[in-house]
Design an enzyme around this catalytic site. Structure first.
Site, PDB file in Angstrom:
ATOM      1  N   HIS A 161      -6.297  -7.354   0.100  1.00 16.34           N
ATOM      2  CA  HIS A 161      -6.462  -5.964  -0.330  1.00 16.34           C
ATOM      3  C   HIS A 161      -5.701  -5.699  -1.616  1.00 16.34           C
ATOM      4  O   HIS A 161      -4.614  -6.240  -1.830  1.00 16.34           O
ATOM      5  CB  HIS A 161      -5.930  -5.008   0.754  1.00 16.34           C
ATOM      6  CG  HIS A 161      -6.519  -5.239   2.109  1.00 16.34           C
ATOM      7  ND1 HIS A 161      -5.864  -5.990   3.081  1.00 16.34           N
ATOM      8  CD2 HIS A 161      -7.690  -4.830   2.655  1.00 16.34           C
ATOM      9  CE1 HIS A 161      -6.620  -6.027   4.181  1.00 16.34           C
ATOM     10  NE2 HIS A 161      -7.732  -5.340   3.951  1.00 16.34           N
ATOM     11  N   ASP A 170      -4.406 -12.595   4.429  1.00 21.50           N
ATOM     12  CA  ASP A 170      -5.641 -12.064   5.019  1.00 21.50           C
ATOM     13  C   ASP A 170      -6.868 -12.474   4.212  1.00 21.50           C
ATOM     14  O   ASP A 170      -7.988 -12.031   4.509  1.00 21.50           O
ATOM     15  CB  ASP A 170      -5.559 -10.528   5.206  1.00 21.50           C
ATOM     16  CG  ASP A 170      -4.826  -9.819   4.107  1.00 21.50           C
ATOM     17  OD1 ASP A 170      -4.520 -10.441   3.068  1.00 21.50           O
ATOM     18  OD2 ASP A 170      -4.561  -8.602   4.265  1.00 21.50           O
ATOM     19  N   ASP A 223      -2.733 -10.741  -1.759  1.00 22.84           N
ATOM     20  CA  ASP A 223      -3.255 -10.208  -0.501  1.00 22.84           C
ATOM     21  C   ASP A 223      -4.764  -9.946  -0.676  1.00 22.84           C
ATOM     22  O   ASP A 223      -5.234  -9.710  -1.786  1.00 22.84           O
ATOM     23  CB  ASP A 223      -2.515  -8.894  -0.178  1.00 22.84           C
ATOM     24  CG  ASP A 223      -2.791  -8.372   1.230  1.00 22.84           C
ATOM     25  OD1 ASP A 223      -1.986  -8.639   2.139  1.00 22.84           O
ATOM     26  OD2 ASP A 223      -3.825  -7.677   1.412  1.00 22.84           O
ATOM     27  N   HIS A 232       0.818  -1.229   0.000  1.00 20.39           N
ATOM     28  CA  HIS A 232       0.000   0.000   0.000  1.00 20.39           C
ATOM     29  C   HIS A 232       0.846   1.270   0.000  1.00 20.39           C
ATOM     30  O   HIS A 232       0.301   2.373  -0.103  1.00 20.39           O
ATOM     31  CB  HIS A 232      -0.935   0.033   1.215  1.00 20.39           C
ATOM     32  CG  HIS A 232      -1.901  -1.105   1.254  1.00 20.39           C
ATOM     33  ND1 HIS A 232      -2.748  -1.402   0.215  1.00 20.39           N
ATOM     34  CD2 HIS A 232      -2.149  -2.039   2.212  1.00 20.39           C
ATOM     35  CE1 HIS A 232      -3.471  -2.477   0.522  1.00 20.39           C
ATOM     36  NE2 HIS A 232      -3.123  -2.884   1.731  1.00 20.39           N
TER      37      HIS A 232
END
Ligand code: SP5
Ligand code: ZN
Length: 320
Positions: free
Chosen positions: A172, A259, A170, A136
């Site tokens: 995200h 995740d 991931d 990110h």
């Protein structure tokens, strides 16, 4: 397989994250790494190497110089045990600074670069156990527990020696990594993630984002539903892998977040622990030298098992 890791991540211990004035316990904790190390040791996975220190030039190819020196200086001024929420060079309030954040983040980059160098020396697989995570982190912004974009910096390093594909699994979307390569034709970014219209990072990750300028066609976002089981997930993964195969990379970087696990406290698709082995088998079938870079995954109890399950097919392939 070669594993790159430093204990310096322990210098980075934020206590809380802030949203709407409400503080909750920081989920990106050092116990995540303890769990992974315990899993690796239990299963006799490869040798753990301490990376050397790499010069800042590698970081400056992905992050702006003012951003890097801001992080260095701001962290230097923080009292040990305190945490600061800066008001600039941020994309959200999920990446607080502590006195050790800059140093820990630099060492995470070192682990990623050492993994890349192992691949360049001819290793088929390397695992960089990076903490804090990176995908990110933007050109000049922290966000989502990330400060320096470990995978992007390693991929950029590999790109001097060949074509690179980045596969981001991931939960995200890796907005920082996508942005880093959005106008480049030599690095292909592919991500499988939960719908960004309702999940973090909200601002990127839509299927309409396919690259710009020289990078047209070199960015692929595949959205999976929040209740995706391994069947739906593998269907999306197969699409991603087919495109990677068309791109014909010399090197693969896997931004490996866990995740997506059903019992993850932050993300959570409907993937079970065993599913990570099947996912890895599909990726290994590319037979492309692979650098695996640790991203998210917040179930500290089971994270070690998830990582080990994922690494198993890579380990078998690399020790053939
Ligand atoms: C690397 C990575 O996986 N970053 C994810 C950042 C997502 N942060 C936003 C989610 C905040 C939710 N806070 C949950 C508190 C749990 N009690
Ligand atoms: Zn994540």
């Amino acid at each position: 397989m070669r594993i790159f890791y430093t204990a310096d991540h322990c210098d980075h211990q934020p206590k809380s994250e802030q949203y709407d004035g409400i503080a909750s316990p920081y989920p990106e904790v050092s116990a995540r790494v303890d769990a992974i190390l315990a899993g690796l040791q239990q299963h006799n996975f490869g040798t753990i190497h301490t990376p050397r220190k790499y010069p800042l030039e590698h970081i400056h190819q992905i992050h702006s110089q003012p951003y890097v020196s801001f992080l260095r200086r701001r962290c230097r001024d923080i009292t040990r045990g305190e945490q600061v929420q800066p008001s600039y060079f941020i994309s959200d309030t999920y990446a607080p600074l502590t006195s050790g954040t800059y140093h820990a983040s630099r060492r995470a980059v070192d682990a990623a670069l050492a993994g890349a160098d192992a691949i360049l020396r001819g290793e088929q697989v390397a695992y960089s156990l990076c903490r804090p995570p990176g995908h990110h982190a933007g050109h000049q912004s922290t966000g989502g527990y990330c400060y320096f974009n470990n995978a992007a910096i390693a991929a950029n390093h590999l790109s001097s020696h060949g074509r690179v594909a980045i596969l981001d699994i991931d939960f995200h979307h890796g907005n920082g990594t996508q942005d880093a390569f959005y106008t480049r034709a030599d690095v292909f970014y592919v991500s499988l993630h939960a719908d960004p219209s309702i999940n973090y990072p909200y601002i990127r990750g839509f299927a309409t984002e396919t690259g710009e300028a020289d990078g047209v066609g070199c960015n692929l976002n595949i959205v999976v539903s929040k209740n995706a089981t391994v069947t739906e997930y593998i269907a999306g993964l197969e699409k991603a892998l087919a495109k990677i195969q068309d791109f014909a990379p010399d090197y693969l970087v896997v931004s490996a977040g866990f995740d997506t696990f059903i019992d993850d406290p932050i993300g959570g698709l409907r993937l079970n622990a065993d599913d990570y082995t099947e996912i890895a088998e599909h990726i290994v079938a590319l037979r492309t030298p692979s650098l695996i870079v640790q991203e998210g995954g917040y179930n500290t109890e089971l994270l070690g098992e998830l990582v080990v399950n994922f690494l198993q097919p890579f380990n078998r392939w690399s020790s053939r």
